[in-house]
Enzyme design. Structure first.
Site, PDB file in Angstrom:
ATOM      1  N   ASP A 186       0.792  -0.872  -0.295  1.00  0.00           N
ATOM      2  CA  ASP A 186      -0.319   0.558  -0.280  1.00  0.00           C
ATOM      3  C   ASP A 186       0.567   1.267   0.350  1.00  0.00           C
ATOM      4  O   ASP A 186       2.028   1.272   0.672  1.00  0.00           O
ATOM      5  CB  ASP A 186      -0.898  -0.045   1.184  1.00  0.00           C
ATOM      6  N   ALA A 225     -17.602   5.080  -1.956  1.00  0.00           N
ATOM      7  CA  ALA A 225     -16.984   4.250  -3.322  1.00  0.00           C
ATOM      8  C   ALA A 225     -17.493   4.726  -4.041  1.00  0.00           C
ATOM      9  O   ALA A 225     -16.734   5.146  -5.077  1.00  0.00           O
ATOM     10  CB  ALA A 225     -16.381   3.343  -2.696  1.00  0.00           C
ATOM     11  N   ARG A 248     -17.081   8.921  -4.774  1.00  0.00           N
ATOM     12  CA  ARG A 248     -16.163   9.563  -4.370  1.00  0.00           C
ATOM     13  C   ARG A 248     -15.632  10.960  -4.519  1.00  0.00           C
ATOM     14  O   ARG A 248     -15.285  11.260  -5.263  1.00  0.00           O
ATOM     15  CB  ARG A 248     -15.512   8.673  -5.907  1.00  0.00           C
TER      16      ARG A 248
END
Lengths: 572, 677
Positions: free
Chosen positions: B304, B375, B378
């Site tokens: 990540d 999500a 956004r």
């Protein structure tokens, strides 16, 4: 330059000149690419049709090995009976008798297995029918069997993930029609024109200057001798093998025969590299094998040229080197050169008596057969090498911190198990065989066999031990040469070496084919920077070290009691 | 870890290990290790021969046989000691972790809502307990209600407190850690005795330890070498009879024990345990020995971006107003839209605004409606009562918003967005009533030293992949700057999964680190999945390792531990086999010299007498095991210098070294023995 030296340099140069292009040709031919021998195709198709073979049918490794084993067993069984009753069959002008069951057992195994350990003598022990239609036939098929199995390994390692290792019958037939047969014709013609007999007539006769009548055995030998070398078989038409003036009349035939036995083993190594499209790997393996060959050859030549220290002590000059057991027309250097090649490539033909060579020469000959993969026999040389390679890959893979990989496939417990078993097999057969022989010699000297164990050995002491060790080693390596001096035509030696040859032949073929087949079925792992590259000099050295250490550790005590003890005792 | 010990041989551990070495002589235990088992058989035979030689002649002197027997027994004990000390160290390490959670009182909430106090080791899976300020958390669990700051220093050694809260990816708590403030309700996630730590302890202890595939393959190879030497030694008897040389049983057994690979055979299990132990010392709990080994084979590493490659979170660095919008207007809108935004990025926008001259109101007008980030959209923002709809979000999200509303999207803004992205920043586009009013620039700060670590990984042959939610341009900038090989931009959890599967299909082994529940499928799919201890229970169950430090760069250490493990095995195998050359030169002449004096020529070490030669060889064979224990425990150093170079190096040190060392060692021991005889 020394003419003897130039003789072997010329031999070696010719070997390379033929072997290298032959390797490229073999790779192309077996891959099915266009080659100039494609004119043989109609004949091959005829053979397939006649035998009901469908040449395009793929085989997995188990089917492939089954086909190989079935056809070889067939020859084994019918050959056994034909040998026993050869006296009742045609083409026996010299009236040779049938073989005893134990001799037939040993002999048929020996020829099926490409070993040609001969406990009979060609002149008196086998009829022309047997020599031609059993022995010579098997010399072609046994070489082709080895080559076909090697090509299956090539294919398995070339294709990223596959179950198909190719069709046994196709590789087998092509090995004969496009490699062994054409080359044999050429070699046989050279031999015939140099005086090797090629007719079916029986013994010839002449009266010597002393007035004695001398019978001279002959027969269609030239054809036989051609494939004997090309197929790394080594079984002589005559008992004395290529030391016999009719098998090997002059220096030209000597070069021809010594070149013939090297070209296919050498070409197969390079063919491997070209076939799997890793040319460099082929050359690295070639390099390792060549270094091994010279390592055995150079001390052999030097110990033979140095002469016998025991004779030197008597004040006898030996300007030409150790001449006992050598042919004057060939000389010690060419004999030493030949003896190295014939022991590393599993031919086992001889142009001088190995029993008479210096103790250290015996050591190098034994070591060459124990290693059995410095070029090695037709096809089987690379198969034997593969086992060492797997072990080297495994240990060095660990040493660089990665689960070992070979040609993009992970080497895991199953492959290591097979490789370990095959590695174990040679020391087991050689040492156990020699131990049993020694035991019988020590404890049952008067056993009522064709040759009593107490009179087996021509020489007492260390050399006698070497004779027994050599016989067992030669059988296991499918080499077929003899130290001689050993009374070997009796039930003990016939049975024990027969079994050694059989096991020592087929397990080391089955093992590598199985490993390659198993690897090929696995997922393909592409190379990364962390992958250990196996086509490097470093890895070549690693493999060489594995070969030398494994063999030295397995055989050091036995060799110490045989040739090494003999050598040091001789110096005292 | 609070009491991390770097000493190899703690007296207390040595004592336990010494005791264990004798207990492990039990043939049933020894059978797991074929090489050492054959030594045990040889030792038993020697015991018989020693007793026999007390009354009978022909098998050498009683004292000599006694010595050989004692040394063989010592060889066995040394090998057992190696395994025992490795086990003891691993256990001690795990115990020190476990100690932190013994017998803590827990306030258990019963179904009817009443609270009772129970001991922590009576907690069952599914029980719910409450922890308040000052309490020690009794066992591993997941927060179902509340938020608390927690001191995890007992586990991680990190003194800064961390926040754990219900829901989200930071809901796990670990037994033994301490609540510093607030109150949480926690559900127990493991049965007593089944926590990861318990499993790990079981792995270190003999019973549950299973051999890894690679260890099995090596054991097979070693067993076959052992068989070869059995053949060599058994056949030597008839050979010697032929040569009229009597060989004593003591000499034959000595030769055999010297030849078989006892060095690696004796150290093999210690090496495996030490690998897990080293992982534990790095504060990583592994669920199997295989996982550590696999880590050494990793081809692709998914990392990540945030926290691994860059420090923490992005910060707002600049406001860019659109044409016709004043900076003041933009800043005010941004602040309004960020008031309810608890993300570090949101907070940094307010910080940046406060640095400017504009007076900032820190509260939203009454009746405002906050729009949370999802999500799908956004974007996040605020709807104020006076009808302003302010949104800030990803470029394409805001563009869609404005275009769908029928408004023009300013090309100047588009250029600005690209300029920020290609400069490594993250553009956050701000709109008011579906019209773009400006762009906020967020910048990442790359961790110092990370580029060197990636360089090291590249040399190991490992491809690094950065996973980020950023747009491709930003991702590329950071990827280039940090030196990663590839990146997944605008990543959703399923993208990770897709990437892993794609790489695996090409035969690669993939490692990743994750903490969220939505990482769980990818963690399970990856060949090595490291879950952070702070992560959700689902993530921890899915991965095959748990990192107690929650340190994303830990993967790099894990890979090195895995490689070290294999290298240690490989080099010690090589060393062990290479040793045999010298042992042959010591023992073979000793066996035959009496009847074949000529063989004195191969006594190249000029050892004193046949007896001293054999004794020296077995003594060397025995003491090399304890001498190599430190190496087995610490592991052979891994150097990322390329596979061929590494092979050359290790072949030189352990191969050539393995040939030479025993020549010197045996000669020295022989000189010493000759002094006494």
């Amino acid at each position: 330059m020394n003419p003897e030296l130039s003789g072997i340099l010329v031999s070696f140069a010719i070997t390379l000149l033929i072997g290298i292009p032959l390797g490229k040709y073999l790779a192309k031919m077996f891959a099915g690419e266009k080659v100039w021998t494609d004119f043989m195709k109609p004949i091959e198709n005829g053979i397939y049709k006649l035998s009901g073979i469908s040449p395009n049918q793929p085989m997995d490794w188990k089917q492939f090995l089954k086909a190989m084993m079935v056809i070889n067993s067939l020859w084994l069984v019918y050959g056994f009976f034909v040998l026993m009753y050869q006296d009742k069959l045609p083409l026996n002008p010299d009236g040779n008798p049938g073989m005893t069951p134990d001799l037939a057992f040993n002999t048929i195994i020996s020829f099926v297995a490409n070993c040609n350990l001969q406990h009979y003598s060609g002149e008196t022990g086998a009829t022309y029918l047997i020599q031609h239609f059993i022995f010579m036939f098997l010399q072609f098929t046994s070489a082709a069997t080895g080559i076909a199995c090697a090509v299956a390994v090539f294919k398995a390692l070339r294709d990223k993930t596959t179950a198909d290792v190719g069709n046994f019958w196709v590789y087998f037939v092509k090995s004969i029609t496009r490699l062994l047969l054409p080359l044999s014709v050429v070699v046989a013609l050279i031999l015939t024109f140099n005086g090797t007999p090629a007719s079916y007539a029986g013994k010839d006769k002449f009266i010597s200057l002393q007035g004695d009548t001398v019978n001279v055995s002959r027969g269609p030998a030239a054809q036989f001798i051609a494939i004997k070398h090309l197929g790394t078989n080594g079984g002589g038409w005559f008992g004395a093998n290529s030391a016999h003036p009719l098998e090997n009349p002059n220096y030209v035939t000597n070069i021809t025969e010594v070149v013939a036995q090297m070209i296919v083993p050498m070409a197969m190594i390079l063919a491997f590299g070209y076939f799997i499209r890793r040319k460099k790997l082929g050359w690295v393996i070639f390099g390792v094998m060549a270094v091994g060959m010279f390592m055995l050859m150079i001390p052999t030549i030097s110990s033979e040229l140095g002469g016998n220290p025991a004779i030197a002590k008597m004040g006898v000059s030996q300007a030409t080197g150790a001449m006992e057991g050598k042919e004057v027309r060939i000389g010690p250097m060419a004999t030493a050169y030949w003896s190295t090649l014939t022991t590393i490539v599993s031919t086992g033909s001889v142009n001088g008596m190995h029993d008479s060579t210096m103790p250290l020469t015996g050591l190098w000959q034994l070591l060459g057969m124990m290693i059995n993969s410095f070029f090695g026999g037709c096809g089987v040389g690379i198969l034997n090498y593969l086992i060492y390679l797997i072990i080297a890959v495994f240990i060095s893979g660990l040493m660089v911190g990665r689960t070992p990989e070979f040609m993009g496939h992970k080497v895991e417990a199953r492959e290591v198990k097979i490789a370990a078993l095959i590695t174990l097999l040679s020391p087991f057969l050689i040492l156990a065989g020699t131990a049993i022989s020694s035991y019988v010699f020590n404890n049952y000297g008067s056993a009522n066999w064709a040759v009593k164990p107490s009179s087996w050995l021509n020489n007492p002491g260390y050399h006698g031990f070497s004779e027994m060790l050599y016989e067992n080693t030669s059988a296991n390596a499918n080499n077929g040469s003899g130290f001689e001096g050993l009374g070997d035509n009796n039930i003990f030696w016939n049975v024990i070496t027969g079994l050694e040859i059989l096991i020592g032949r087929f397990l080391p073929i089955i093992g590598p084919v199985a490993i390659a087949g198993l690897l090929a079925k696995k997922k393909f792992v592409p190379e990364s920077a962390g992958t250990l590259k196996i086509d490097t000099v470093t890895f070549g050295i690693m493999t060489f070290a594995v070969i030398m250490v494994l063999n030295a550790l397995s055989y050091f005590p036995a060799l110490a009691l045989g040739p090494i003890a003999e050598y040091f005792s001789m110096l005292k | 870890m609070s009491n991390r010990s770097n000493k190899l041989f703690e007296p207390a551990l040595v004592q336990t290990a010494l005791k264990e070495s004798f207990i492990k002589l039990n043939p049933k235990t020894m059978m797991r290790n074929p090489v050492m088992f054959t030594v045990e058989i040889g030792t038993a035979v020697m015991l018989y021969v020693t007793v026999y030689s007390f009354t009978h002649a022909g098998q050498g002197s009683f004292a000599y046989n006694c010595w050989i027997f004692a040394i063989l027994l010592l060889t066995l004990l040394f090998a057992n000691f190696a395994e025992a000390i490795a086990e003891a160290r691993g256990k001690a390490q795990a115990d020190s972790l476990r100690k932190t959670r013994e017998d803590t009182p827990a306030n258990v909430v019963l179904e009817d809502g009443s609270i009772v106090t129970r001991s922590s080791n009576q907690l069952l899976k599914g029980d719910v307990f409450i922890c308040e300020t000052g309490d020690t958390i009794p066992t591993d669990g997941e927060i179902i209600e509340g938020l608390a700051t927690i001191d995890e220093s007992a586990i991680t050694g990190e003194s800064a407190p961390v926040i754990r809260e219900a829901g989200g990816d930071k809901s796990s708590v670990t037994g033994g850690t301490k609540v510093l403030s607030d109150r949480i309700k926690v559900v127990v996630t493991t049965q007593p005795g089944e926590s990861f730590l318990d499993k790990m302890i079981a792995l270190v202890e003999g019973a549950a330890r299973q051999k890894t595939p690679n260890e099995i393959a090596l054991t097979i190879l070693l067993a076959s070498f052992t068989l070869v030497f059995i053949i060599v030694c058994v056949t030597l008897k008839p050979f010697a009879d032929y040569a009229n040389t009597p060989i004593t049983i003591a000499a034959l057994i000595s030769l055999f024990v010297c030849l078989i690979p006892t060095t690696i055979g004796g150290l093999l299990s210690a090496i495996g345990i030490a690998g897990m132990d080293r992982a534990l010392r790095a504060n990583v709990i592994t669920k199997s020995g295989k996982a550590v080994e696999t880590a050494g084979d990793i081809d692709v590493l998914l990392l990540d971006k945030t926290g691994t490659i860059t420090i923490g979170n992005r910060k707002a660095t600049r406001f860019y107003p659109a044409e016709g919008v004043s900076e003041d207007e933009l800043v005010k809108a941004c602040v309004l839209a960020s008031l309810a935004d608890e993300t570090p990025e949101g907070k940094s926008i307010i910080e940046l605004a406060q640095q400017g001259n504009t007076r900032i109101s820190s509260t939203a007008p009454d009746g405002s409606e906050f729009i949370k980030f999802t999500a799908e959209t956004r974007a996040s923002g605020i709807n104020t009562p006076d009808g302003k709809r302010i949104r800030k979000g990803a470029f394409d999200a805001i563009r869609n918003l404005t275009i769908n509303a029928g408004n023009q999207f300013d090309t100047a803004i588009e250029d600005r967005v690209k300029a920020i992205s290609s400069n490594g920043g993250t553009p956050l586009v701000v709109s008011q009533n579906e019209k773009v009013i400006g762009v906020i620039e967020l910048q990442d700060i790359i961790k110092p030293g990370i580029a060197e670590r990636f360089e090291r990984l590249r040399k190991m042959g490992i491809k690094t992949v950065m996973v980020t939610g950023d747009n491709p341009l930003t991702a590329k900038f950071i990827a280039d700057k940090a030196g990663v090989d590839d990146f997944i931009a605008e990543a959703r959890p399923e993208d990770k999964m897709k990437y892993i599967k794609h790489e695996q299909a090409a035969g690669k082994l993939v490692a990743m680190m994750g903490d969220g529940t939505n990482d769980a499928p990818a963690l399970a799919q990856a060949d090595v999945g490291v879950a952070m201890n702070s992560g959700t229970q689902a993530a921890k169950e899915a991965g095959n390792m748990v990192d107690l430090d929650n340190d994303p760069t830990k993967l790099i250490e894990i890979v090195e531990i895995g490689k070290q493990l294999l290298i240690t095995r490989g080099t010690l195998t090589t060393f062990s086999i290479a040793n045999d050359v010298a042992k042959y030169f010591a023992i073979v002449p000793a066996l035959f010299i009496a009847s074949i004096p000529a063989l004195q020529s191969i006594n190249i070490m000029h050892l004193h007498s046949p007896e001293s030669a054999i004794l020296s060889a077995v003594i060397f064979n025995a003491i090399i095991i304890p001498m190599l224990i430190p190496l087995a425990l610490k592991g052979v150093e891994y150097k990322p210098i390329g596979a061929s170079a590494l092979l050359r190096r290790n072949l030189l040190i352990y191969g050539i070294g393995g040939v030479i060392a025993p020549f010197i060692g045996i000669k020295l021991i022989d000189l010493l023995i000759a002094y006494f005889i």
